[in-house]
Design a protein around this motif. Structure first.
Motif, PDB file in Angstrom:
ATOM      1  N   ILE A 166      42.357  12.988  21.029  1.00  0.00           N
ATOM      2  CA  ILE A 166      41.085  13.488  21.155  1.00  0.00           C
ATOM      3  C   ILE A 166      40.050  12.778  20.284  1.00  0.00           C
ATOM      4  O   ILE A 166      38.869  12.448  20.714  1.00  0.00           O
ATOM      5  N   GLU A 167      40.398  12.369  19.160  1.00  0.00           N
ATOM      6  CA  GLU A 167      39.884  11.554  18.252  1.00  0.00           C
ATOM      7  C   GLU A 167      39.603  10.249  18.714  1.00  0.00           C
ATOM      8  O   GLU A 167      38.215   9.808  18.611  1.00  0.00           O
ATOM      9  N   ALA A 168      40.370   9.582  19.403  1.00  0.00           N
ATOM     10  CA  ALA A 168      40.059   8.291  20.005  1.00  0.00           C
ATOM     11  C   ALA A 168      38.958   8.417  20.929  1.00  0.00           C
ATOM     12  O   ALA A 168      38.143   7.583  21.165  1.00  0.00           O
ATOM     13  N   LEU A 169      38.999   9.434  21.920  1.00  0.00           N
ATOM     14  CA  LEU A 169      38.004   9.841  22.718  1.00  0.00           C
ATOM     15  C   LEU A 169      36.823  10.023  22.070  1.00  0.00           C
ATOM     16  O   LEU A 169      35.650   9.351  22.706  1.00  0.00           O
ATOM     17  N   ALA A 170      36.663  10.852  21.067  1.00  0.00           N
ATOM     18  CA  ALA A 170      35.302  10.998  20.638  1.00  0.00           C
ATOM     19  C   ALA A 170      34.620   9.767  20.111  1.00  0.00           C
ATOM     20  O   ALA A 170      33.482   9.893  20.094  1.00  0.00           O
ATOM     21  N   GLN A 171      35.469   8.698  19.639  1.00  0.00           N
ATOM     22  CA  GLN A 171      34.840   7.567  19.333  1.00  0.00           C
ATOM     23  C   GLN A 171      34.293   6.788  20.404  1.00  0.00           C
ATOM     24  O   GLN A 171      33.549   5.947  20.100  1.00  0.00           O
ATOM     25  N   ARG A 172      34.575   6.970  21.608  1.00  0.00           N
ATOM     26  CA  ARG A 172      34.186   6.496  22.784  1.00  0.00           C
ATOM     27  C   ARG A 172      32.919   7.008  23.487  1.00  0.00           C
ATOM     28  O   ARG A 172      32.276   6.398  24.293  1.00  0.00           O
ATOM     29  N   LEU A 173      32.678   8.412  23.015  1.00  0.00           N
ATOM     30  CA  LEU A 173      31.527   8.873  23.744  1.00  0.00           C
ATOM     31  C   LEU A 173      30.076   8.387  23.792  1.00  0.00           C
ATOM     32  O   LEU A 173      29.641   8.502  24.635  1.00  0.00           O
ATOM     33  N   PRO A 174      29.666   7.659  22.785  1.00  0.00           N
ATOM     34  CA  PRO A 174      28.515   6.952  22.899  1.00  0.00           C
ATOM     35  C   PRO A 174      28.338   6.006  24.125  1.00  0.00           C
ATOM     36  O   PRO A 174      27.364   5.519  24.545  1.00  0.00           O
ATOM     37  N   ASP A 175      29.664   5.522  24.692  1.00  0.00           N
ATOM     38  CA  ASP A 175      29.452   4.754  25.708  1.00  0.00           C
ATOM     39  C   ASP A 175      29.743   5.475  26.822  1.00  0.00           C
ATOM     40  O   ASP A 175      29.631   4.693  28.101  1.00  0.00           O
ATOM     41  N   MET A 176      30.135   6.744  27.020  1.00  0.00           N
ATOM     42  CA  MET A 176      30.293   7.498  28.115  1.00  0.00           C
ATOM     43  C   MET A 176      29.612   8.566  28.577  1.00  0.00           C
ATOM     44  O   MET A 176      29.277   8.920  29.521  1.00  0.00           O
ATOM     45  N   LEU A 177      28.463   9.038  27.453  1.00  0.00           N
ATOM     46  CA  LEU A 177      27.578  10.226  27.584  1.00  0.00           C
ATOM     47  C   LEU A 177      26.249   9.592  27.542  1.00  0.00           C
ATOM     48  O   LEU A 177      25.929   8.715  26.953  1.00  0.00           O
ATOM     49  N   PRO A 178      25.256  10.269  28.212  1.00  0.00           N
ATOM     50  CA  PRO A 178      23.850   9.817  28.127  1.00  0.00           C
ATOM     51  C   PRO A 178      23.393   9.985  26.241  1.00  0.00           C
ATOM     52  O   PRO A 178      23.735  11.159  25.811  1.00  0.00           O
ATOM     53  N   ALA A 179      22.752   9.224  25.743  1.00  0.00           N
ATOM     54  CA  ALA A 179      22.305   9.507  24.418  1.00  0.00           C
ATOM     55  C   ALA A 179      21.464  10.681  24.360  1.00  0.00           C
ATOM     56  O   ALA A 179      21.561  11.212  23.071  1.00  0.00           O
ATOM     57  N   ALA A 180      20.542  10.859  25.072  1.00  0.00           N
ATOM     58  CA  ALA A 180      19.519  11.892  24.895  1.00  0.00           C
ATOM     59  C   ALA A 180      19.152  12.569  26.284  1.00  0.00           C
ATOM     60  O   ALA A 180      17.981  12.374  26.521  1.00  0.00           O
ATOM     61  N   PRO A 181      20.023  13.454  26.951  1.00  0.00           N
ATOM     62  CA  PRO A 181      19.647  14.177  28.004  1.00  0.00           C
ATOM     63  C   PRO A 181      18.859  15.256  27.648  1.00  0.00           C
ATOM     64  O   PRO A 181      18.702  15.726  26.527  1.00  0.00           O
ATOM     65  N   ARG A 182      18.316  15.715  28.651  1.00  0.00           N
ATOM     66  CA  ARG A 182      17.139  16.893  28.493  1.00  0.00           C
ATOM     67  C   ARG A 182      18.133  17.999  27.793  1.00  0.00           C
ATOM     68  O   ARG A 182      19.256  18.393  28.201  1.00  0.00           O
ATOM     69  N   PRO A 183      17.431  18.612  26.646  1.00  0.00           N
ATOM     70  CA  PRO A 183      18.190  19.740  26.145  1.00  0.00           C
ATOM     71  C   PRO A 183      18.023  21.060  26.931  1.00  0.00           C
ATOM     72  O   PRO A 183      17.275  21.791  26.673  1.00  0.00           O
ATOM     73  N   SER A 184      18.806  20.975  27.832  1.00  0.00           N
ATOM     74  CA  SER A 184      18.730  22.325  28.926  1.00  0.00           C
ATOM     75  C   SER A 184      19.229  23.674  28.489  1.00  0.00           C
ATOM     76  O   SER A 184      20.135  23.492  27.604  1.00  0.00           O
ATOM     77  N   LEU A 185      18.434  24.600  28.607  1.00  0.00           N
ATOM     78  CA  LEU A 185      19.160  25.982  28.589  1.00  0.00           C
ATOM     79  C   LEU A 185      20.604  26.021  29.196  1.00  0.00           C
ATOM     80  O   LEU A 185      20.662  25.912  30.575  1.00  0.00           O
ATOM     81  N   LEU A 186      21.710  26.418  28.415  1.00  0.00           N
ATOM     82  CA  LEU A 186      23.033  26.334  29.082  1.00  0.00           C
ATOM     83  C   LEU A 186      23.715  27.985  29.047  1.00  0.00           C
ATOM     84  O   LEU A 186      23.448  28.474  28.051  1.00  0.00           O
ATOM     85  N   HIS A 187      24.277  28.190  30.201  1.00  0.00           N
ATOM     86  CA  HIS A 187      25.114  29.708  29.965  1.00  0.00           C
ATOM     87  C   HIS A 187      26.075  29.530  28.769  1.00  0.00           C
ATOM     88  O   HIS A 187      26.189  30.169  28.205  1.00  0.00           O
ATOM     89  N   GLY A 188      26.833  28.280  29.072  1.00  0.00           N
ATOM     90  CA  GLY A 188      27.815  27.999  28.074  1.00  0.00           C
ATOM     91  C   GLY A 188      29.166  28.461  28.336  1.00  0.00           C
ATOM     92  O   GLY A 188      30.057  28.104  27.852  1.00  0.00           O
ATOM     93  N   ASP A 189      29.341  29.230  29.398  1.00  0.00           N
ATOM     94  CA  ASP A 189      30.710  29.716  29.627  1.00  0.00           C
ATOM     95  C   ASP A 189      30.679  30.132  31.153  1.00  0.00           C
ATOM     96  O   ASP A 189      31.212  31.251  31.433  1.00  0.00           O
ATOM     97  N   LEU A 190      30.273  29.456  31.932  1.00  0.00           N
ATOM     98  CA  LEU A 190      29.895  29.595  33.374  1.00  0.00           C
ATOM     99  C   LEU A 190      31.208  29.216  34.255  1.00  0.00           C
ATOM    100  O   LEU A 190      31.462  28.441  34.839  1.00  0.00           O
ATOM    101  N   TRP A 191      32.085  30.285  34.043  1.00  0.00           N
ATOM    102  CA  TRP A 191      33.275  30.300  35.115  1.00  0.00           C
ATOM    103  C   TRP A 191      33.103  31.404  36.006  1.00  0.00           C
ATOM    104  O   TRP A 191      32.216  32.353  35.653  1.00  0.00           O
ATOM    105  N   ALA A 192      34.094  31.724  36.985  1.00  0.00           N
ATOM    106  CA  ALA A 192      33.890  32.595  38.124  1.00  0.00           C
ATOM    107  C   ALA A 192      34.045  34.026  37.360  1.00  0.00           C
ATOM    108  O   ALA A 192      33.348  34.809  37.878  1.00  0.00           O
ATOM    109  N   GLY A 193      34.549  34.325  36.305  1.00  0.00           N
ATOM    110  CA  GLY A 193      34.831  35.737  35.912  1.00  0.00           C
ATOM    111  C   GLY A 193      33.253  36.057  35.058  1.00  0.00           C
ATOM    112  O   GLY A 193      33.206  37.318  34.869  1.00  0.00           O
TER     113      GLY A 193
END
Length: 277
Positions: A166-193
């Motif tokens: 996980i630490e190795a993946l965290a170091q790669r995130l700047p190349d894998m995720l957008p730097a500044a997406p819209r700060p959308s309002l998230l439900h945050g735990d959106l599963w079927a339950g």
């Protein structure tokens, strides 16, 4: 938590409470169905995050998202309208797709960044509101936020080989995720339950753990343990290229939360997601 007194409940709902029973679910909080003297019902949620959850539901409601109405809130108790459970009617998933997209597209408050104004938690697992040294809910570096406030949280509790991956993946995130997406309002735990098919067969969102961030976080969770019903994806709309990889990254955090909450049976899920990355 012990059941609240009849006098307190009567004060909150405005009439005597003639019955109370525990509802199914509520792994991380206590939920009671109240029967009132006039035969109507309310839902009482008991826990230390009652005020925080009320604020989340109200924030979602302001965007038009389908959520239960907040009727009363106290430091350790939240009173909500009761939505009798039903089944999905044709078109319900499509309507949910449109309304979730509208929630994600709603303009954020001025000065809002990634995170939330206050810390929250899934039971004993904390959900940090932001990054160290920054005001809560104002983070501006999305890959750093997802690494430090999500994937690396509680890493010291994990088996060493898993923590190192996980630490190795965290170091790669700047190349894998957008730097500044819209700060959308998230439900945050959106599963079927946390989808309740209520009156008229419409889908309602319950038990939020809101934050602001990349809208794809909610979609990743919704697809982690199942698939939304017909019409959802088409009505939600298209996603930018690369969403498949981002989805796996965003699914990793709830998988880690499940590992910490419910034990080693979820380790395989975490490792499978890491293998896919």
């Amino acid at each position: 938590m012990s059941d609240p007194s009849s006098a307190l409940l009567a004060d909150l709902v405005g009439q005597p409470v003639t019955g109370m029973r525990q509802l199914q679910g509520g792994d991380l909080s206590e939920v009671r169905l109240l029967t009132l003297a006039d035969g109507s019902h309310r839902v009482a949620k008991l826990g230390s995050h009652a005020r925080a959850e009320a604020g989340m539901l109200e924030a979602m409601a302001r965007t038009g998202a389908p959520v239960p109405k907040v009727l009363e809130v106290r430091p350790l108790m939240l009173i909500l309208e009761h939505l009798p459970e039903s089944h999905a009617l044709p078109g319900a998933w499509g309507r949910l797709g449109r309304r979730l997209r509208a929630m994600h597209d709603a303009p954020p408050p001025e000065g809002a960044g990634y995170g939330w104004p206050e810390d929250y938690a899934f039971g004993p697992v904390p959900i940090p509101c932001g990054l160290p040294g920054e005001a809560p809910g104002t983070a501006t570096d999305w890959p750093r936020f997802w690494a430090e406030a999500r994937l690396l949280q509680g890493i010291e509790t994990l088996p060493m080989p898993l923590a190192r991956r996980i630490e190795a993946l965290a170091q790669r995130l700047p190349d894998m995720l957008p730097a500044a997406p819209r700060p959308s309002l998230l439900h945050g735990d959106l599963w079927a339950g946390n989808l309740l098919f209520g009156p008229s067969g419409n889908v309602h969102l319950i038990d939020p753990a809101c934050a602001r961030g990349d809208a794809e976080v909610d979609l990743a969770m919704l697809h982690l343990f199942g698939q939304p019903g017909p019409g959802f994806t088409a009505n939600y709309g298209s996603l930018p290229p690369g969403w498949g990889t981002r989805r796996v990254i965003y699914q990793l955090w709830p998988a880690l939360v499940h590992l910490r909450l419910f034990g080693p049976s979820y380790r395989t899920l975490v490792e499978d997601l890491l293998d896919r990355l």
